[in-house]
Design a protein around this motif. Structure first.
Motif, mmCIF file in Angstrom:
data_model
loop_
_atom_site.group_PDB
_atom_site.id
_atom_site.type_symbol
_atom_site.label_atom_id
_atom_site.label_comp_id
_atom_site.label_asym_id
_atom_site.label_seq_id
_atom_site.Cartn_x
_atom_site.Cartn_y
_atom_site.Cartn_z
ATOM 1 N N SER A 75 -20.725 -87.906 131.895
ATOM 2 C CA SER A 75 -20.197 -87.137 130.521
ATOM 3 C C SER A 75 -19.997 -87.939 129.139
ATOM 4 C CB SER A 75 -18.720 -86.529 130.941
ATOM 5 O OG SER A 75 -18.725 -85.727 132.012
ATOM 6 N N THR A 78 -22.143 -84.836 123.346
ATOM 7 C CA THR A 78 -23.475 -84.034 123.407
ATOM 8 C C THR A 78 -24.057 -83.306 121.973
ATOM 9 O OG1 THR A 78 -22.402 -82.055 124.121
ATOM 10 C CG2 THR A 78 -22.972 -83.729 125.818
ATOM 11 N N GLU A 258 -21.333 -75.594 128.902
ATOM 12 C CA GLU A 258 -22.146 -76.977 128.966
ATOM 13 C C GLU A 258 -21.829 -77.787 130.406
ATOM 14 O OE1 GLU A 258 -24.681 -79.899 125.995
ATOM 15 O OE2 GLU A 258 -22.515 -79.364 125.818
ATOM 16 N N SER A 259 -20.706 -78.088 130.677
ATOM 17 C CA SER A 259 -20.166 -79.038 131.718
ATOM 18 C C SER A 259 -20.706 -78.279 132.975
ATOM 19 C CB SER A 259 -18.959 -79.253 131.800
ATOM 20 O OG SER A 259 -18.366 -80.096 130.430
ATOM 21 N N SER A 262 -24.437 -78.197 133.547
ATOM 22 C CA SER A 262 -25.183 -79.472 133.639
ATOM 23 C C SER A 262 -24.632 -79.941 135.292
ATOM 24 C CB SER A 262 -24.528 -80.424 132.653
ATOM 25 O OG SER A 262 -24.858 -81.811 133.326
ATOM 26 N N THR A 300 -18.152 -83.300 126.858
ATOM 27 C CA THR A 300 -18.957 -82.332 128.057
ATOM 28 C C THR A 300 -19.909 -83.058 128.808
ATOM 29 O OG1 THR A 300 -20.835 -81.968 126.895
ATOM 30 C CG2 THR A 300 -19.100 -80.713 126.189
ATOM 31 N N ALA A 302 -23.153 -84.135 130.145
ATOM 32 C CA ALA A 302 -24.679 -84.075 129.600
ATOM 33 C C ALA A 302 -25.843 -84.249 130.531
ATOM 34 C CB ALA A 302 -24.549 -85.451 128.726
ATOM 35 N N ARG A 305 -28.451 -87.104 130.237
ATOM 36 C CA ARG A 305 -27.924 -88.373 130.907
ATOM 37 C C ARG A 305 -27.915 -88.330 132.220
ATOM 38 N NH1 ARG A 305 -23.814 -89.021 126.165
ATOM 39 N NH2 ARG A 305 -25.067 -86.864 125.492
ATOM 40 N N THR A 353 -35.014 -85.670 120.441
ATOM 41 C CA THR A 353 -34.101 -85.022 121.619
ATOM 42 C C THR A 353 -33.967 -83.492 121.405
ATOM 43 O OG1 THR A 353 -32.564 -86.931 121.784
ATOM 44 C CG2 THR A 353 -31.611 -85.132 122.676
#
Length: 545
Positions: A75, A78, A258-259, A262, A300, A302, A305, A353
């Motif tokens: 996390s 982001t 988003e979390s 992911s 959040t 990521a 990553r 990115t």
């Protein structure tokens, strides 16, 4: 308390660490190297500064790793969060950042405690992909001013990019543009020819060397603290807290979505066990609150990553903790070197990115699978770019719901059937209808219209065993239909109503609208026998008269 024990850390979070610790440490170091330029870039791009991005990656990274619901989630700051925070900081200043962290973190934490984690599963795939594409476009546009060395004044990324292009001094703008392009080219080349080496780090090192050796006059990150800041309670006037409730809700919704997305992707990429959605929200909420106390940004999970960590061998939460430790080393040992990094180099990193975020593989499928899928995807992406991220998700879900209801309504219908078996005298006075699909607010009127216009019959049998769904509107329309037919002297018999539909049919009044309680049947044979008996008795009464 027993109800919340599964939301707390436990020894099982580190099961298998004795066998995997070497891989976890290596993965953590790898992710830390990848996360450094991203943390700095996201902090600068949001307007909060490089320090805020770095602090967020460290503090939020540690807290989310310990309290989160995924064993391999990493996390930190982001791109999606930057898109939301940029306008907030532009309007309210950096002082509002801590308040937003606390408010948004508390909202995400509350969502976890209320067990709302699985709600993300209701977001359709085209909405998620359109949302991702929109974020990618905004991130790319946000880097245009940095790549040209000229700032736009609008809080809208598209307008600001246009303003920076129109107002650029091309006699000097070519220098930051060259640096951004150099970093982007190095990242693309490294990805192709040496994917094991973080291209962003190599690009930044080369760009910094070019600026230093060439004596180029470009904006740099500037002085960074050589230690983590002391925790302080964010302060703002009560009016500011109220004004930031709306932006904080947007940040909280984005952080949760988003979390969880992911974490779901991480689960599909590794065999380290399922993620706990509610605990993940608790962990992310605590992470944003902690970041707020240290001057950081809302955090959040990521995806990029996290994926790097999994591919590097991450098996437990130790990998995410080592990633944060690597960044701590940078703060205490290399802050002077980091301060000389040109901002244009970070713009190049984020441009690449952003391009990587575009769903290249799924894009053709989304645009060609069906018109509704393409429409949902395009609408979500356009609203994300032009209006607001959370509005985009809401509008995308509404569009998906509209198309789904339309498809469901098209699957619903009514068919008149002949009475099975040998025909008998009087059968022409009996109408047998089979209702199919769903009787709900989007289809009920159209379905029953095929029955209400019936004429020259004395008995109507409604076969409801093929009705898959019945809501209150459908039950009310059915009640009105039965009542209307009965008023016209047509006896209505209902056959095969499902047990799960009987309760709402009874409460709304379908059963009460029948002439007699005995006009409800489980088998078609019984309903037909009763209908023929009714025709016979009616004919006998007519003869007697």
């Amino acid at each position: 308390m027993a109800r919340f024990t599964d939301l707390l850390p436990s020894r099982s979070d580190y099961r298998g660490l004795k066998q995997s610790w070497r891989g976890d440490v290596l993965a953590g170091v790898t992710v830390g190297i990848v996360a450094l330029p991203l943390a700095l870039a996201f902090g600068v791009s949001s307007g909060a500064g490089a320090e805020a991005g770095l602090v967020t990656a460290i503090v939020a990274g540690v807290v989310a790793a310990i309290f989160g619901g995924s064993n391999v989630q990493v996390s930190g700051p982001t791109g999606a969060m930057v898109v939301v925070l940029g306008p907030v900081i532009a309007v309210h200043g950096t002082a509002a950042l801590g308040v937003v962290c606390l408010l948004a973190g508390a909202m995400v934490l509350l969502a976890g405690l209320l067990r709302l984690g699985r709600a993300v599963t209701y977001i359709p795939w085209p909405v998620i992909e359109g949302f991702t594409l929109g974020i990618a476009v905004i991130i790319f546009l946000q880097q245009v001013p940095g790549a040209l060395g000229s700032a736009g004044h609008s809080t809208n990324a598209l307008i600001a990019a246009g303003e920076s292009i129109a107002g650029a001094d091309w006699s000097s703008a070519w220098v930051p543009l060259f640096l951004a392009a150099l970093v982007a080219a190095i990242m693309v080349a490294m990805q192709r020819f040496a994917p094991a080496i973080p291209g962003s780090i190599v690009g930044i090192v080369v760009a910094t060397a070019v600026v230093t050796l060439g004596g180029l006059d470009v904006a740099t990150i500037g002085t960074l603290p050589d230690a983590l800041p002391s925790p302080t309670l964010p302060w703002a006037a009560p009016a500011t807290w109220l004004a930031l409730l709306g932006p904080a809700f947007t940040v909280a919704a984005l952080a949760a979505i988003e979390s969880l997305l992911s974490a779901r992707v991480a689960e599909s990429m590794s065999d380290t066990g399922p993620y706990h959605a509610d605990r993940e929200l608790v962990g992310q909420g605590l992470a944003s609150i902690a970041a707020g106390f240290f001057g950081g940004m809302p955090a959040t999970g990521a995806i990029a990553r996290t994926a790097v960590g999994i591919r590097a061998g991450a098996r437990t939460r130790v990998a995410a903790l080592v990633h944060a430790l690597m960044l701590v080393v940078v703060v205490y040992a290399a802050s002077g070197l980091v301060a000389t990094i040109p901002l244009a180099a970070l713009s190049g990193v984020l441009m690449v990115t952003a391009v990587k975020m575009v769903p290249h593989r799924s894009l053709p499928v989304l645009l060609t699978s069906s018109r509704s899928t393409a429409a949902i995807f395009c609408v979500t992406a356009l609203v994300t770019i032009s209006v607001d991220l959370i509005y985009a998700v809401g509008i995308g879900i509404l569009a998906a719901a509209f198309f789904a209801l339309r498809a469901l309504a098209r699957m619903s219908g009514v068919q008149r059937q002949r009475i099975p078996g040998p025909g008998l005298a009087g059968d022409e006075r009996i109408a047998l209808f089979r209702l199919d699909g769903a009787l709900f607010f989007g289809a009920a009127e159209r379905v029953v219209a095929g029955v209400s216009d019936i004429a020259d019959v004395q008995v109507v049998i409604l076969r409801m065993s093929q009705v898959q769904f019945l809501d209150a509107t459908g039950a009310q329309v059915l009640t009105d239909l039965v009542t209307s037919l009965e008023r016209r002297g047509i006896t209505v018999l209902i056959k095969g109503i499902r047990p799960e539909h009987l309760r709402i049919a009874t409460r709304v009044g379908v059963i009460a609208s029948l002439r007699h309680d005995g006009h409800l049947f489980d088998h078609l044979y019984e309903a037909v026998v009763h209908a023929r008996a009714h025709i016979t008795s009616t004919a006998a009464c007519a003869v007697t008269v």
